[in-house]
Every structure is written in structure tokens, then in C-alpha cells.
Design a protein around this motif. Structure first.
Motif, mmCIF file in Angstrom:
data_model
loop_
_atom_site.group_PDB
_atom_site.id
_atom_site.type_symbol
_atom_site.label_atom_id
_atom_site.label_comp_id
_atom_site.label_asym_id
_atom_site.label_seq_id
_atom_site.Cartn_x
_atom_site.Cartn_y
_atom_site.Cartn_z
ATOM 1 N N GLY A 188 49.233 14.165 46.540
ATOM 2 C CA GLY A 188 50.175 13.552 45.606
ATOM 3 C C GLY A 188 51.603 13.784 46.077
ATOM 4 O O GLY A 188 52.397 12.839 46.231
ATOM 5 N N GLU A 224 56.839 23.665 49.156
ATOM 6 C CA GLU A 224 55.411 24.032 49.225
ATOM 7 C C GLU A 224 55.316 25.529 49.503
ATOM 8 O O GLU A 224 56.003 26.044 50.382
ATOM 9 C CB GLU A 224 54.726 23.221 50.331
ATOM 10 N N ARG A 225 54.421 26.194 48.759
ATOM 11 C CA ARG A 225 54.349 27.653 48.936
ATOM 12 C C ARG A 225 53.671 28.059 50.237
ATOM 13 O O ARG A 225 53.944 29.118 50.784
ATOM 14 C CB ARG A 225 53.639 28.292 47.751
ATOM 15 N N LYS A 284 34.321 17.754 53.808
ATOM 16 C CA LYS A 284 33.684 16.612 54.479
ATOM 17 C C LYS A 284 33.346 16.937 55.931
ATOM 18 O O LYS A 284 32.356 16.437 56.476
ATOM 19 C CB LYS A 284 34.581 15.365 54.409
ATOM 20 N N ALA A 287 58.049 27.846 43.927
ATOM 21 C CA ALA A 287 59.130 27.279 43.111
ATOM 22 C C ALA A 287 58.841 27.406 41.618
ATOM 23 O O ALA A 287 57.683 27.377 41.193
ATOM 24 C CB ALA A 287 59.303 25.811 43.476
ATOM 25 N N ASP A 324 46.615 16.240 40.171
ATOM 26 C CA ASP A 324 45.745 17.086 39.350
ATOM 27 C C ASP A 324 46.496 17.700 38.171
ATOM 28 O O ASP A 324 45.888 18.001 37.143
ATOM 29 C CB ASP A 324 45.158 18.233 40.191
ATOM 30 N N ALA A 336 41.967 12.994 45.036
ATOM 31 C CA ALA A 336 43.086 12.849 45.961
ATOM 32 C C ALA A 336 43.657 11.431 45.947
ATOM 33 O O ALA A 336 44.883 11.245 45.979
ATOM 34 C CB ALA A 336 42.623 13.218 47.362
HETATM 35 P P1 FAD Z 1 47.049 19.808 45.354
HETATM 36 O O1 FAD Z 1 46.289 19.232 46.488
HETATM 37 O O2 FAD Z 1 46.414 20.891 44.537
HETATM 38 O O3 FAD Z 1 48.433 20.284 45.912
HETATM 39 C C1 FAD Z 1 49.329 21.015 45.160
HETATM 40 C C2 FAD Z 1 50.216 21.797 46.092
HETATM 41 O O4 FAD Z 1 51.248 22.415 45.331
HETATM 42 C C3 FAD Z 1 49.483 22.920 46.814
HETATM 43 O O5 FAD Z 1 49.686 22.808 48.193
HETATM 44 C C4 FAD Z 1 50.101 24.181 46.256
HETATM 45 O O6 FAD Z 1 50.200 25.238 47.196
HETATM 46 C C5 FAD Z 1 51.474 23.704 45.832
HETATM 47 N N1 FAD Z 1 52.066 24.492 44.759
HETATM 48 C C6 FAD Z 1 51.541 24.749 43.536
HETATM 49 N N2 FAD Z 1 52.381 25.489 42.809
HETATM 50 C C7 FAD Z 1 53.468 25.720 43.582
HETATM 51 C C8 FAD Z 1 54.675 26.415 43.396
HETATM 52 N N3 FAD Z 1 54.961 27.031 42.254
HETATM 53 N N4 FAD Z 1 55.566 26.449 44.415
HETATM 54 C C9 FAD Z 1 55.293 25.829 45.584
HETATM 55 N N5 FAD Z 1 54.174 25.155 45.814
HETATM 56 C C10 FAD Z 1 53.275 25.093 44.831
HETATM 57 N N6 FAD Z 1 39.168 14.715 45.891
HETATM 58 C C11 FAD Z 1 38.789 13.532 46.429
HETATM 59 O O7 FAD Z 1 39.377 12.512 46.076
HETATM 60 N N7 FAD Z 1 37.805 13.462 47.367
HETATM 61 C C12 FAD Z 1 37.133 14.553 47.769
HETATM 62 O O8 FAD Z 1 36.266 14.445 48.609
HETATM 63 C C13 FAD Z 1 37.489 15.808 47.219
HETATM 64 N N8 FAD Z 1 36.862 16.932 47.606
HETATM 65 C C14 FAD Z 1 37.241 18.132 47.079
HETATM 66 C C15 FAD Z 1 36.564 19.267 47.495
HETATM 67 C C16 FAD Z 1 36.922 20.489 46.983
HETATM 68 C C17 FAD Z 1 36.186 21.726 47.429
HETATM 69 C C18 FAD Z 1 37.987 20.593 46.054
HETATM 70 C C19 FAD Z 1 38.406 21.931 45.522
HETATM 71 C C20 FAD Z 1 38.664 19.462 45.647
HETATM 72 C C21 FAD Z 1 38.281 18.216 46.143
HETATM 73 N N9 FAD Z 1 38.914 17.045 45.736
HETATM 74 C C22 FAD Z 1 38.529 15.846 46.261
HETATM 75 C C23 FAD Z 1 39.997 17.063 44.775
HETATM 76 C C24 FAD Z 1 41.354 16.981 45.511
HETATM 77 O O9 FAD Z 1 41.444 18.046 46.414
HETATM 78 C C25 FAD Z 1 42.492 17.036 44.510
HETATM 79 O O10 FAD Z 1 42.315 16.032 43.541
HETATM 80 C C26 FAD Z 1 43.827 16.822 45.208
HETATM 81 O O11 FAD Z 1 44.061 17.815 46.179
HETATM 82 C C27 FAD Z 1 44.966 16.841 44.193
HETATM 83 O O12 FAD Z 1 46.163 16.626 44.837
HETATM 84 P P2 FAD Z 1 47.557 17.128 44.239
HETATM 85 O O13 FAD Z 1 48.583 16.626 45.174
HETATM 86 O O14 FAD Z 1 47.644 16.783 42.819
HETATM 87 O O15 FAD Z 1 47.477 18.704 44.269
#
Ligand code: FAD
Ligand code: NAI
Length: 572
Positions: free
Chosen positions: A119, A138-139, A156, A219, A414, A422
Motif C-alpha cells: 500500500g 519505514e521502520r 509463494k 514513526a 490492512d 496486497a
Molecule cells: P504492510 O505490508 O503490513 O506494511 C506496513 C509497513 O508499515 C510495514 O513495513 C511496517 O514495518 C511499517 N510500519 C508499521 N508501523 C510503523 C511505524 N510506526 N513506523 C514505521 N513503519 C511502520 N495478500 C495477498 O494479496 N496475497 C497473498 O498471497 C498474501 N499472502 C500472505 C501471506 C502471509 C504469511 C501473510 C502474513 C500475509 C499475506 N497477505 C497476502 C496479506 C498481505 O501481506 C497484506 O495484505 C499486505 O502486506 C498489506 O499491505 P499494507 O501496505 O497495508 O501493509
């Protein structure tokens, strides 16, 4: 008390019933004369309605989406003589507020993105491509978030290995025998890490090319326009005009279990520290079943315990049946309606006590994987300092433009709740960046497809049968069993099926479900068909290549049309 003024829509020319696309103020905001209060958008123009005089907003009488004409009441304003254009807080963007040091941030951003998952990085890159000066916080040192580092991609990679192992094993039926695989866990882990490292480095390069400044640190909001970041070099402040929160989610925990390294979450399970002889998976959702598939192929004996009465309950039951049948044969146990109530850490393993009508006796496992859902990170970012609303579950509510209750702060992925996928996060990231850049866009996808990359894969999109029935939508169901697909038989996997649901009133595609190898790839065609408003005839008249699994989608449409020749369906 100062005088209360009713603020109404002034003369806006020939326009009537114009929708409000944005409310720029909330009760309690101070406004100066001429500050914009709401934005209207007709099919010809966008216009801001200004404050007729300085004051404090008392009560809003409209909301986004309402239609207004000249004379419509939009809000009440308490006139405050002392608030002038100079003393009032500008509305958008609001000024940098930090105790003691107004305006003196270490880093300045037009757009700050919190979190570099799918995202966050998509939002950051899109905003930069649209001309914004972007800071991405990013942390971790590796970009890509959960998906790239400990989610979609490593799982995968391991599922690919699992597929090769089980396909090789099953070739015995065709008279081709491979020996039992020898698994070098260090090499396997190294390969998986090389995949994620390549992608993460790629993201860092893409950020550099776009001049997106990446700040590594944890952050927290300090105020509505300031982020406090704990970096390796100490605390830094980042001021911003706009923020996109993309801080993701974390694995949910079950309270009361012992603190023991043998109890894993998805992140530690993906490390493949070793291959446990007996593994219990708690949670029969997508994460649990994908990782069960990996460890099963690597040689662990698997048991699954699920609290509810079915596996992957988001999908229709007929799609789950082939998966369940296959894993029932391969796994030691699948316990539905059962809870892993207590775990005792013993020297020779983890003793698990079960609860439920058909609960098995306590058993010893070498490892336990807890995969019982994910929890949004809304409570861990100091959202209260920016006035951003967060629910008890850590979810940040947003509107269709991904805007939180604070107009210049957006949230995506999320952290805004289910589905936690994702491709949903990245799509929302694009929407948020484009809204900030002034584009008139909103999240209006008709469907977000779901795929479980288990063996067989299960994929679905649009309405499920369960949802359509619950909503009283009359639909026609057309199913093509893969036992009649030449390609499926040639691959030795004929247990799959492709199912299309059509709306009876329009004959348009309403939903689809596919189970079988590659279902995750096949579902995309149905997503496109749904987005394009295709009906059964559109799909049935589209020539598909033979022999492919993609034909099974086309054959299903032929079933709906009554034109199928690859099956015999007696006339009703
Ligand atoms: P995230 O990917 O969770 O990224 C958030 C980021 O913010 C992280 O890097 C974190 O370190 C950072 N962050 C958080 N708080 C702070 C802070 N205070 N300061 C600095 N940085 C911070 N989805 C699919 O669509 N297909 C799949 O095949 C799939 N497989 C998955 C398998 C597993 C094992 C898991 C656990 C999840 C899977 N998902 C899959 C779900 C997918 O990973 C998530 O939906 C997706 O990563 C969400 O993206 P996001 O950008 O919202 O958050
Ligand atoms: P989930 O919510 O999909 O499944 C968790 C399961 O655990 C549920 O069936 C629930 O009933 C069960 N459960 C809860 N408490 C339990 C208990 N005490 N004992 C036994 N069972 C219990 O969550 P999951 O699988 O952890 O996935 C989280 C998110 O990640 C989902 O939103 C999913 O969409 C996403 N994801 C997507 C993937 C994909 O698209 N391929 C892969 C992996 C995750």
C-alpha cells in the motif's frame, strides 16, 4: 455568546442539486473569512464555498454526497470578531504544530507515507509520479512490508517448492518415480531470502529514481501535521501537508499460550528453521492452510484445528470440498468446531489440550503455528495526536477516497481493515495519491478477488452463492467440472471446477469461483468480465485457446447459455 450565523449556499449560477464532494471543516474549526468550507462538483466544474465571515464552526448540516442548491443550509458558524485571516488556522494544509517549535521540522514533505508495504510504496511512487515531493517512512531497512518480506512473496516461493515436491511425488501414478526429496533447509531459506532481497532492492531503486526520500525509523504522529520518527541517529521530525497511513497489520495472538519459540506465527514459520515431525496449525484460514501445505510437502505430519465449522469460511463450500478432500487424505487430523484451549510447554514437545464436542485427546506436537487472523496497527502510531479516529480493533475508518476523519490524512491497506490483501492495499494507495494530487477518483472497484494458493488453489470473486442468497439476488449457477477438461486430465488433476454466477435479471456475471491448480491465475479473466459488465454470452462467444484450463471458464459460460458441447446436459 457570539452571534450564530446560518451559512447557506450562495448564488452558484444555473447549477441545482450539486453534490458535495468534500466537507473541509468540522465542528470546532476556526475559519477566516473566505476560507473554503465545502467543495461542490457539478458535471462542468468544481467549486469551493467560502466562509462569509470569520468564526468557529458550530454544527455541520450536510455531509459528503448530499446535493445542494442556492440557499441550502450547510453549517452554523459562531461569529468571532477576533478571528481574522491572519489569526485563523489555515484549513488545508493545516500548519505544522509541534510543542515549542512551530514550523521547525527536520524534514519537510508535501506527502508523507507511513509504512512501505504494498500500500505505502505504491502510494508514495504514484504521488511522486504526480509531481508531489514525497517522504516514505519505514521502520525496517528492507522496503516492501509484510507482503514482500514475510507474507505473499516468501510464502509463494515456498509454495512453489511444495508444488514441485508434491507433483514429483504424484508422478509415480504416471510411472515416473523420483526418490524422496532431500531438503537442505539452509539453502532453501537462502533462496527464499534471495527472492525477497531482489524485490526489496528493486523497490529501493524505484524510490531513488522517483526521488522519494526514504526515512528509516519508527514513526508516531506528534500533531496533525507532524511525524516524530525514531531513527538510528535519534529522533527526527517530519512535517507534512498530507499524510497516507499505510502501517499495515500484525499477526493476532491467542492470550494464555506459553512464551515458547516452538509456538510460531506466520513470520517465524516462513523462516523454515527446521522441519518439525508433527506440526499443529491453529486456524483454518488462508495463512494456516497455505503454510500447512508448505510443511506437508517438506515432510511434516500436519494437524489443523479450526474454531468454526468449516475451513476458509469466506468461500462457497463447493469450492473448498476438493481442497478438503485432498488434505484429509494427506494430513493427520482436521478438527473443526474445536479450540486449542491450552498449550503446555514440555521438554519433548508442546502438549495441546483441545475443547469442543469432537475434540481429540491432548497430544504432543513438535511445533504449533498460530494463524488466527491479523490485527490492524492503528493503535500503534500515535493517531490520537493527529485526531485520527481508530476503532477498538485498531482499524482506521476511511471514506471512498481513502480519507480519514482528518481531511488531509488518508489511510490504506490492512490498517483500514478487511479484506487484508496486497492488491487491495496497492489499489487504495493509488487512489489516495491521486486524490491528493487533485484527481477526481475514488475506490469503486466492483470486486477484490481472493486466492488461497493451497494445493489445489481456491479463488473467488464478486458475489459468492452465500452472499447472493443472503442478499436475495436471484442468480443462475453454471458449473464446469474439470473432470471434463482435457488439460486438467493431462495434468493428472481433474478434481477442480469452475463456477460462474449470473444475475437472473440481467444475465450479467455476478461472481465466480474456481478450484484447481492455477485457479489464482484463472480468476483474473472473471474479474475483468465483471468489471466490464460482461454477460454469459460475452464469455461464451470469446474463443479460448485449447487445451487450457482457461477453457473451463468459457465452458461454464456455455453451460449457462445452454450451448455447451463438452458436457451433456439433458434439457429441462
Ligand atoms: P504492510 O505490508 O503490513 O506494511 C506496513 C509497513 O508499515 C510495514 O513495513 C511496517 O514495518 C511499517 N510500519 C508499521 N508501523 C510503523 C511505524 N510506526 N513506523 C514505521 N513503519 C511502520 N495478500 C495477498 O494479496 N496475497 C497473498 O498471497 C498474501 N499472502 C500472505 C501471506 C502471509 C504469511 C501473510 C502474513 C500475509 C499475506 N497477505 C497476502 C496479506 C498481505 O501481506 C497484506 O495484505 C499486505 O502486506 C498489506 O499491505 P499494507 O501496505 O497495508 O501493509
Ligand atoms: P483468517 O481470519 O482468514 O483465518 C483465521 C482462522 O482462524 C479463522 O477461520 C478463525 O475461525 C480461526 N480461529 C480464530 N481463533 C481460533 C482459535 N482460537 N482456535 C482455532 N481457530 C481459530 O486469518 P489468516 O488466515 O490468519 O489470514 C489473515 C489475513 O491475511 C486474511 O485477511 C487473509 O486475507 C490475508 N492473507 C491472504 C492470503 C492470500 O490472499 N493468499 C494469504 C495469507 C493471508
Amino acid at each position: 455568546m457570539n452571534k450564530l450565523i446560518d451559512v447557506t449556499i450562495p448564488d452558484i449560477g444555473d447549477f441545482r442539486d450539486v453534490p458535495i464532494i468534500e466537507v473541509l471543516v468540522k465542528p470546532g474549526d476556526k475559519v477566516a473569512k473566505e476560507d473554503p468550507l465545502v467543495t461542490l462538483e457539478s458535471d462542468k466544474a468544481t467549486m469551493d464555498i467560502p466562509a462569509p465571515q470569520a468564526g468557529v464552526v458550530k454544527e455541520l448540516r450536510i455531509k459528503t454526497g448530499d446535493k445542494v442548491s442556492e440557499g441550502s443550509l450547510i453549517l452554523t458558524l459562531e461569529a468571532v470578531a477576533s478571528v481574522t485571516a491572519e489569526t485563523a488556522e489555515p484549513l488545508k494544509p493545516t500548519p505544522v504544530v509541534q510543542a515549542g517549535k512551530p514550523g521547525s521540522a527536520d524534514i519537510r514533505a508535501e506527502v508523507v507515507v507511513l509504512g512501505a508495504g504494498p500500500g505505502g510504496y505504491t502510494a508514495a511512487f504514484r504521488a511522486a509520479d504526480l509531481g508531489k515531493q514525497v517522504v516514505l517512512i519505514e521502520r525496517y531497512s528492507d522496503l516492501g512490508g509484510v507482503c514482500l518480506n514475510v507474507g505473499c512473496i516468501p510464502s509463494k516461493a515456498l509454495l512453489h517448492v511444495a508444488k514441485v515436491i508434491s507433483e514429483a511425488e504424484e508422478m509415480a501414478r504416471q510411472g515416473v518415480n523420483f526418490g524422496k526429496p532431500e531438503i537442505e533447509t539452509d539453502k532453501l531459506r537462502g533462496w527464499k531470502q534471495s527472492v525477497t532481497a531482489k524485490l526489496s532492492k528493486g523497490l529501493a531503486g524505484l524510490a531513488r529514481q522517483r526521488k522519494v526520500q526514504v526515512v528509516q525509523g519508527v514513526a508516531q504522529f506528534a500533531s496533525p501535521n507532524m511525524m516524530q520518527v525514531q531513527t538510528r541517529d535519534g529522533g527526527k521530525t517530519v512535517s507534512f501537508d498530507y499524510c497516507i497511513i499505510a502501517a499495515g497489520s500484525q499477526a493476532a495472538k491467542i492470550p494464555g499460550y506459553p512464551d515458547d519459540l516452538r509456538i510460531m506465527d506466520s513470520t517465524s514459520a516462513l523462516q523454515i528453521r527446521d522441519i518439525p515431525p508433527r506440526l499443529l496449525v491453529i486456524g483454518g484460514g488462508i495463512i494456516g492452510l497455505e503454510l500447512a501445505c508448505v510443511y506437508d510437502a517438506l515432510g511434516s505430519k500436519i494437524s489443523v484445528v479450526e474454531l468454526l465449522d468449516g475451513l476458509m469460511l469466506g468461500a462457497d463450500r463447493d469450492l473448498i470440498k476438493p481442497l478438503q478432500k485432498r488434505i484429509e487424505k494427506r494430513y493427520e487430523g482436521i478438527y473443526l468446531n474445536t479450540e486449542a484451549a491450552k498449550i503446555e510447554a514440555q521438554k519433548d514437545g508442546l502438549k495441546v489440550h483441545f475443547d469442543g464436542n469432537n475434540a481429540p485427546k491432548p497430544q504432543l506436537f513438535d511445533r504449533v503455528l498460530v494463524a488466527v487472523g491479523r490485527k490492524s496497527n492503528g493503535k500503534a502510531i500515535g493517531a490520537e495526536n493527529a485526531g485520527v479516529q481508530v476503532t477498538d480493533k485498531g482499524i482506521i475508518p476511511v471514506d471512498k477516497q481513502m480519507r480519514t476523519n482528518v481531511p488531509h490524512i488518508f489511510a490504506i491497506g490492512d490498517i483500514v481493515g478487511e479484506p487484508m490483501l496486497a492488491h487491495k492495499a496497492s489499489h487504495e494507495g493509488r487512489v489516495a495519491a491521486e486524490v491528493i494530487a487533485g484527481h477526481k477518483v475514488a475506490f469503486d472497484a466492483r470486486t477484490i478477488p481472493s486466492v488461497a494458493y493451497t494445493d489445489p488453489e481456491v479463488a473467488w470473486m464478486g458475489f459468492t452463492e452465500i452472499q447472493a442468497s443472503e442478499q436475495g439476488i436471484e442468480f443462475e449457477k453454471a458449473v464446469f467440472p474439470w473432470a471434463a477438461s482435457g488439460r486438467a486430465l493431462a495434468q493428472g488433476r481433474d478434481e477442480g471446477m469452475s463456477k460462474l454466477l449470473f444475475d437472473k435479471s440481467t444475465n450479467r456475471l455476478l461472481g465466480a469461483g474456481i478450484v484447481g491448480p492455477n485457479a489464482g491465475e484463472l480468476i483474473s479473466e472473471t474479474v475483468l468480465a465483471l468489471e466490464m459488465g460482461a454477460d454469459a454470452q460475452d464469455i461464451a462467444l470469446t474463443i479460448h485457446p485449447h487445451p487450457t484450463l482457461s477453457e473451463t471458464v468459457f465452458f461454464s459460460a456455455e453451460v449457462a447459455e445452454g450451448t455447451v458441447t463438452d458436457l451433456y446436459i439433458p434439457k429441462k
